[in-house]
Scaffold this active site. Structure first.
Site, PDB file in Angstrom:
ATOM      1  N   SER A 150       0.670  -1.402   0.202  1.00  0.00           N
ATOM      2  CA  SER A 150      -0.235  -0.125  -0.434  1.00  0.00           C
ATOM      3  C   SER A 150       0.856   1.228  -0.016  1.00  0.00           C
ATOM      4  O   SER A 150       0.298   2.276  -0.670  1.00  0.00           O
ATOM      5  CB  SER A 150      -1.277   0.112   1.474  1.00  0.00           C
ATOM      6  OG  SER A 150      -2.120  -1.207   1.208  1.00  0.00           O
ATOM      7  N   HIS A 171      -1.303  -3.298  -6.723  1.00  0.00           N
ATOM      8  CA  HIS A 171      -2.286  -3.419  -5.643  1.00  0.00           C
ATOM      9  C   HIS A 171      -3.552  -2.796  -6.280  1.00  0.00           C
ATOM     10  O   HIS A 171      -4.694  -2.643  -6.155  1.00  0.00           O
ATOM     11  CB  HIS A 171      -1.957  -1.359  -5.268  1.00  0.00           C
ATOM     12  CG  HIS A 171      -2.128  -1.269  -4.325  1.00  0.00           C
ATOM     13  ND1 HIS A 171      -2.664  -0.412  -3.528  1.00  0.00           N
ATOM     14  CD2 HIS A 171      -2.462  -1.859  -2.925  1.00  0.00           C
ATOM     15  CE1 HIS A 171      -3.358  -0.084  -2.323  1.00  0.00           C
ATOM     16  NE2 HIS A 171      -2.974  -1.333  -1.941  1.00  0.00           N
ATOM     17  N   GLU A 183      -4.229  -0.356  -8.800  1.00  0.00           N
ATOM     18  CA  GLU A 183      -2.943   0.380  -8.420  1.00  0.00           C
ATOM     19  C   GLU A 183      -1.934  -0.387  -9.602  1.00  0.00           C
ATOM     20  O   GLU A 183      -1.956  -1.472  -9.130  1.00  0.00           O
ATOM     21  CB  GLU A 183      -3.242   1.525  -7.458  1.00  0.00           C
ATOM     22  CG  GLU A 183      -3.738   2.082  -7.446  1.00  0.00           C
ATOM     23  CD  GLU A 183      -3.309   3.235  -5.919  1.00  0.00           C
ATOM     24  OE1 GLU A 183      -3.650   4.396  -5.361  1.00  0.00           O
ATOM     25  OE2 GLU A 183      -2.706   2.032  -5.457  1.00  0.00           O
ATOM     26  N   ASN A 222      -4.298   6.089  -1.885  1.00  0.00           N
ATOM     27  CA  ASN A 222      -4.161   6.201  -0.716  1.00  0.00           C
ATOM     28  C   ASN A 222      -3.632   7.866  -0.183  1.00  0.00           C
ATOM     29  O   ASN A 222      -3.884   7.951   1.262  1.00  0.00           O
ATOM     30  CB  ASN A 222      -3.062   5.300   0.679  1.00  0.00           C
ATOM     31  CG  ASN A 222      -3.616   3.141   0.606  1.00  0.00           C
ATOM     32  OD1 ASN A 222      -4.627   4.127   1.411  1.00  0.00           O
ATOM     33  ND2 ASN A 222      -2.903   2.824   0.613  1.00  0.00           N
TER      34      ASN A 222
END
Length: 315
Positions: A150, A171, A183, A222
């Site tokens: 992450s 991801h 991602e 994130n």
């Protein structure tokens, strides 16, 4: 930490190539990626393995111990059973998907994998060690080594191998069988060919929507999400509003499907804290600093849904 005693040495170079006929039965819809390895069978690893197996791929899942492997196997099979109960897959598809799954505690069995996705704890040292081992045991020269990290810089994982051009971030989001976004994060060392193959795999084989992000801590989602979650925790910690009012405010006022404290529980407080730490180390921005309450809850083992308690309690 990874148990190196369970690893086999690299196979001889003569074993790297396989007869075309041996691979014909597992290619087809998946292009040049037919055999996938997933390291870790926790919440994310099991979800990634399920997505790949349901997409027609041969999937091998690795865990560090037999006990962890059985827990992961049960988690994965329960998820597939629920998908069948809800009509997402047929009984025949359920049987076929389960037949494509295999399990091991020996990363040496990943020698013939076309793609390996690491999905273990968000810890740079642990992930680096796994990539070093995968570099030794995965014998296919064109294999992609991917991380579901992450926040950890991909370049640090890439340079731990002898094939940094074949390392990339892929991801997924929780729960992986449901969430459509993936991602793709190339490191500075990642080749264009690896990036193109990863995008083809995620979009055409898995049916996900891929977005590209630079190799910066937090990537796209994130980098936006973590400050929002931390702000909600600070608001609760300071007594400005109750947990229910904070979550209801965002659910009913902003049409979010889940409030920030509930979402933190779903993600895992330890994961949120790890991502926040990594982002703060990179940017040194106060908005990325984990609130004291978050740190204390992690220390107390109140990690959210996976432990039965976080900001809320789960029976």
């Amino acid at each position: 930490m990874l148990d190196r005693s369970r690893l086999r040495g690299p196979r001889h170079a003569c074993c790297q190539s396989r007869e075309v006929s041996e691979r014909d039965d597992v290619t087809g819809i998946s292009g040049d990626i037919a055999r996938v390895g997933v390291v870790g069978c926790g919440q994310m690893g099991a979800g990634i393995a399920e997505v790949c197996a349901r997409s027609g791929l041969e999937v091998m899942v690795a865990e560090t111990t037999g006990e962890a492997l059985e827990i992961g196997r049960t988690r994965l099979h329960n998820s597939l059973a629920k998908a069948a109960e809800r009509g997402k897959i047929t009984a025949e598809e359920l049987d076929a998907t389960q037949a494509r799954l295999s399990f091991t505690t020996d990363l040496g069995e990943f020698a013939d994998r076309d793609l390996v996705i690491e999905a273990v704890v968000e810890n740079e040292q642990v992930k680096t060690e796994i990539f070093q081992v995968l570099d030794q045991v995965v014998t296919r020269p064109d294999a992609i080594l991917a991380s579901n990290t992450s926040s950890i810089p991909l370049v640090k994982l890439a340079v731990a191998t002898s094939r940094p051009d074949h390392v990339i971030g892929i991801h997924f989001f929780n729960p992986a069988p449901v969430q459509q976004l993936v991602e793709l994060i190339p490191a500075l060392t990642t080749s264009e060919g690896t990036l193109s193959r990863a995008q083809l795999f995620t979009e055409k084989v898995l049916g996900k929507h891929a977005i590209r992000a630079q190799d910066r801590s937090g990537f796209v989602v994130n980098a936006l999400l973590i400050p929002y979650l931390l702000s909600a925790i600070r608001m609760f910690e300071s007594g400005i509003a109750s947990r229910e009012d904070i979550d209801n405010g965002m659910e009913m006022g902003c049409a979010h499907p889940m409030g920030p404290l509930k979402l933190t529980d779903l993600i895992g407080l330890d994961t949120v804290a790890s991502v926040a730490y990594s982002m703060y180390e990179e940017y040194k921005e106060p908005l990325y600093a984990a609130p004291p309450l978050l740190q204390r809850m992690v220390d107390a083992g109140r990690l959210g849904r996976k432990t039965g308690s976080g900001f809320y309690s789960y029976g």
